[in-house]
Design a protein around this motif. Structure first.
Motif, mmCIF file in Angstrom:
data_model
loop_
_atom_site.group_PDB
_atom_site.id
_atom_site.type_symbol
_atom_site.label_atom_id
_atom_site.label_comp_id
_atom_site.label_asym_id
_atom_site.label_seq_id
_atom_site.Cartn_x
_atom_site.Cartn_y
_atom_site.Cartn_z
ATOM 1 N N LEU A 318 0.567 -0.884 -0.036
ATOM 2 C CA LEU A 318 0.151 -0.464 0.345
ATOM 3 C C LEU A 318 1.295 0.851 0.080
ATOM 4 N N LYS A 319 1.589 1.246 1.062
ATOM 5 C CA LYS A 319 2.887 2.077 0.789
ATOM 6 C C LYS A 319 3.872 2.813 -0.410
ATOM 7 N N SER A 320 3.208 1.692 -1.736
ATOM 8 C CA SER A 320 4.712 1.434 -2.555
ATOM 9 C C SER A 320 3.587 2.180 -3.791
ATOM 10 N N ASN A 321 5.038 2.466 -4.804
ATOM 11 C CA ASN A 321 4.322 2.911 -5.889
ATOM 12 C C ASN A 321 4.544 2.190 -6.837
ATOM 13 N N VAL A 322 4.440 1.550 -6.837
ATOM 14 C CA VAL A 322 4.685 0.251 -8.139
ATOM 15 C C VAL A 322 4.907 -1.838 -6.997
ATOM 16 N N PHE A 323 3.978 -2.410 -7.613
ATOM 17 C CA PHE A 323 4.628 -3.632 -7.486
ATOM 18 C C PHE A 323 5.469 -4.425 -8.718
ATOM 19 N N VAL A 324 6.199 -4.906 -8.796
ATOM 20 C CA VAL A 324 7.510 -5.989 -10.017
ATOM 21 C C VAL A 324 7.616 -7.158 -9.561
ATOM 22 N N SER A 325 7.072 -7.805 -10.035
ATOM 23 C CA SER A 325 8.036 -9.392 -10.618
ATOM 24 C C SER A 325 8.834 -9.564 -12.084
ATOM 25 N N ALA A 326 9.960 -10.228 -11.699
ATOM 26 C CA ALA A 326 10.085 -10.066 -12.398
ATOM 27 C C ALA A 326 11.077 -11.606 -12.378
ATOM 28 N N SER A 327 10.249 -12.705 -12.268
ATOM 29 C CA SER A 327 11.126 -13.817 -11.896
ATOM 30 C C SER A 327 10.647 -14.662 -13.860
ATOM 31 N N SER A 328 12.470 -15.615 -13.979
ATOM 32 C CA SER A 328 11.958 -15.847 -15.449
ATOM 33 C C SER A 328 11.547 -17.144 -15.698
ATOM 34 N N ILE A 329 10.075 -17.679 -14.094
ATOM 35 C CA ILE A 329 9.268 -18.300 -14.387
ATOM 36 C C ILE A 329 8.161 -18.519 -13.089
ATOM 37 N N GLU A 330 7.541 -18.793 -14.039
ATOM 38 C CA GLU A 330 6.472 -18.592 -12.546
ATOM 39 C C GLU A 330 5.046 -19.240 -13.138
ATOM 40 N N ASN A 331 3.939 -19.742 -12.441
ATOM 41 C CA ASN A 331 2.773 -20.102 -12.627
ATOM 42 C C ASN A 331 1.237 -18.656 -12.678
ATOM 43 N N SER A 332 1.317 -18.852 -11.598
ATOM 44 C CA SER A 332 0.255 -17.549 -11.905
ATOM 45 C C SER A 332 0.653 -17.055 -9.772
ATOM 46 N N PRO A 333 1.397 -15.791 -10.041
ATOM 47 C CA PRO A 333 2.341 -15.884 -8.738
ATOM 48 C C PRO A 333 0.809 -15.103 -8.166
ATOM 49 N N ASN A 334 0.678 -15.551 -7.120
ATOM 50 C CA ASN A 334 0.107 -15.414 -5.948
ATOM 51 C C ASN A 334 0.589 -13.155 -5.452
ATOM 52 N N LEU A 341 -5.510 -7.457 -6.711
ATOM 53 C CA LEU A 341 -6.523 -7.073 -5.225
ATOM 54 C C LEU A 341 -6.390 -5.488 -4.905
ATOM 55 N N LEU A 342 -5.292 -5.425 -4.307
ATOM 56 C CA LEU A 342 -5.287 -3.783 -3.372
ATOM 57 C C LEU A 342 -5.664 -2.678 -4.896
ATOM 58 N N GLY A 343 -5.183 -3.582 -5.811
ATOM 59 C CA GLY A 343 -5.312 -2.015 -6.899
ATOM 60 C C GLY A 343 -3.976 -1.147 -7.538
ATOM 61 N N MET A 344 -2.861 -1.795 -6.838
ATOM 62 C CA MET A 344 -1.866 -1.362 -7.044
ATOM 63 C C MET A 344 -1.270 -1.625 -8.234
ATOM 64 N N PRO A 345 -0.368 -0.478 -8.875
ATOM 65 C CA PRO A 345 0.151 -0.238 -10.872
ATOM 66 C C PRO A 345 0.859 -2.097 -10.154
ATOM 67 N N CYS A 346 0.980 -3.018 -11.071
ATOM 68 C CA CYS A 346 1.608 -3.796 -11.410
ATOM 69 C C CYS A 346 2.611 -3.831 -12.972
ATOM 70 N N ILE A 347 3.883 -4.358 -12.430
ATOM 71 C CA ILE A 347 4.420 -4.940 -13.542
ATOM 72 C C ILE A 347 4.839 -5.850 -13.345
ATOM 73 N N SER A 348 4.786 -6.912 -14.138
ATOM 74 C CA SER A 348 5.111 -8.369 -14.107
ATOM 75 C C SER A 348 5.852 -8.830 -15.834
ATOM 76 N N SER A 349 7.581 -9.940 -15.937
ATOM 77 C CA SER A 349 7.717 -10.647 -16.122
ATOM 78 C C SER A 349 6.650 -11.165 -17.583
ATOM 79 N N ASP A 350 6.641 -11.627 -18.325
ATOM 80 C CA ASP A 350 5.931 -12.379 -18.901
ATOM 81 C C ASP A 350 6.309 -13.848 -19.550
ATOM 82 N N VAL A 351 5.794 -14.311 -18.341
ATOM 83 C CA VAL A 351 6.418 -15.780 -17.950
ATOM 84 C C VAL A 351 4.839 -16.649 -17.798
#
Length: 428
Positions: A318-334, A341-351
């Protein structure tokens, strides 16, 4: 209905029954689902690994029975457990409890295969449903992510002693992946969430029955909403960096670009403080990250927060400006689901199955996993245009509320359980 679960960890409710301090660093989404099973007057049998115990720990309170099966922690991690002894213990439990449905949560460890074998031996394999979380058989191919070519995996003294260096972990994934493959071949029913896990299971078992079963996430993430005005500007939240496949080294490469435009950029990293070790007791990947931070002069831009519980994770998001997931592999990261769910800006690798969770340029940004410059581009874009980021976050929240809808997900799972029980009874 009597439902038996096999989980990768002891759930907090068992700690409460045993009078122990509850574990609040994992299994939260399972605890929520467990409440729904109990509230609908069903019996539940919980099986889980009790690491380094010599005898099974068991107990019962009201509708909940539990069995902590002794499993060697090191062998479990390395994929070198003796399957027969675990299988025989599971057979005793199945013969005693006679569950209508057996739900194996995850295929990542050998004990999942042991339970499937036990069910087959007892003659109830058709009652088994396996949920796909991650897939070690596939993750192994992406284990080293996008590390630079000149990176040579090494081991600290501690990693050498306990066989926990990067190559050891890779080899463990390969070994455990073979048992995972055998599990998927043996069972009839697979529960998944994404096109990625569907096709990877289909190629292993073309005759499987595949059921869509989305996960319900931790309760507190449904009730809070991110707000642009109250966030700390130019702050990035990363949920963990403890393994190579989380690709934190790629985040650092992106931050060097972002810092040119936003010198005050801050990266908050949850999970173990991997940079605090040394050549004797440290984490070799953590030492690599430490050296990279120093060489890129990012010491004042990166903070490792240590392990965070549910409430702490939510507050940092909630305090952060953006969420980042940079993983080289994921299924559906919780973690991505919770940020959405919190409605925060999100950036993720396309994996993996990420594109099933979040729509690019509508609900957030998805970038090529091997392109840190594109990660930097989208971070800068979020920092520059708060209104668009907030708009995307609102759309992401709507999507996540649908994907992770507790009542709908419980209804779907209950239908699956009912179908398995009905078909099992027809077969006698």
């Amino acid at each position: 209905m009597k439902i038996l679960w096999l989980t990768n960890m002891r759930l907090p409710i068992i700690d409460e029954i045993l009078g122990k301090k509850a574990n609040f660093f994992g299994g939260g989404w399972l605890s929520g689902l467990l409440e729904q099973i109990i509230n609908t007057s069903n019996d539940i049998v919980l099986c889980y690994p009790e690491f380094d115990k010599r005898e099974t720990v068991s107990g019962k309170k009201n509708q909940i029975s539990f069995y902590g099966v002794p499993i060697d922690a090191k062998k479990n991690r390395l994929g070198t457990c003796a399957i027969d002894s675990i299988k025989n213990e599971f057979k005793k439990i199945l013969e005693k409890e006679k569950p209508d449905v057996i739900h194996i949560h995850g295929t990542e460890f050998q004990f999942a295969y042991a339970m499937a074998l036990a069910a087959d031996d007892v003659g109830v394999i058709e009652r088994v449903a396996v949920s796909i979380q991650g897939m070690t058989s596939v993750y192994a191919h992406h284990f080293f992510g996008n590390l630079p070519r000149n990176y040579t995996p090494s081991r600290t003294l501690k990693e050498w002693i306990i066989k926990d260096g990067a190559k050891d972990r890779y080899n463990a994934f390969v070994r455990r992946g073979k048992y995972e493959t055998e599990t998927i071949k043996l069972v009839k029913n697979i529960l998944g969430r994404t096109r990625w896990d569907y096709i990877n299971c289909l190629k292993i078992n073309p005759d499987m029955n595949y059921y869509k079963a989305n996960e319900t996430l931790r309760n507190s993430f449904y009730s809070s909403v991110w707000n642009y005005e109250s966030c700390v500007k130019h702050t990035i939240f990363v949920s963990q960096a403890g393994t190579i496949s989380k690709s934190f080294h790629m985040v650092l490469d992106a931050i060097t670009i972002v810092k040119k435009f936003y010198p005050n950029v801050q990266v908050k990293v949850a999970g173990p403080r991997i940079i605090e070790g040394n050549r004797l007791k440290g984490n070799s990947y953590g030492l690599f990250i430490k050296n990279k931070i120093q060489s890129l002069e990012l010491e004042n831009n990166v903070e490792f927060l240590g392990p965070q519980n549910e409430i702490q994770m939510k507050e940092h998001m909630l305090k952060s400006n953006v969420f980042v997931s940079a993983s080289s592999i994921e299924n559906s990261p919780n973690s991505l689901g919770e940020a959405m769910l919190l409605g925060m800006p999100c950036i993720s690798s396309d994996v993996g199955g990420v594109s099933d969770l979040m729509q690019h340029n509508e609900e957030g940004y998805i970038y090529p996993a091997d392109a840190p410059e594109m990660l930097a581009y989208y971070i800068i874009k979020v920092f520059e245009d708060g209104k668009t980021a907030e708009k995307y976050g609102k759309k992401a929240r709507v999507h996540a509320m649908d994907t992770h809808n507790p009542q709908q997900n419980w209804n779907d799972l209950w239908k699956i359980y009912s179908k398995l029980m009905e078909e099992s009874r027809k077969k006698g």
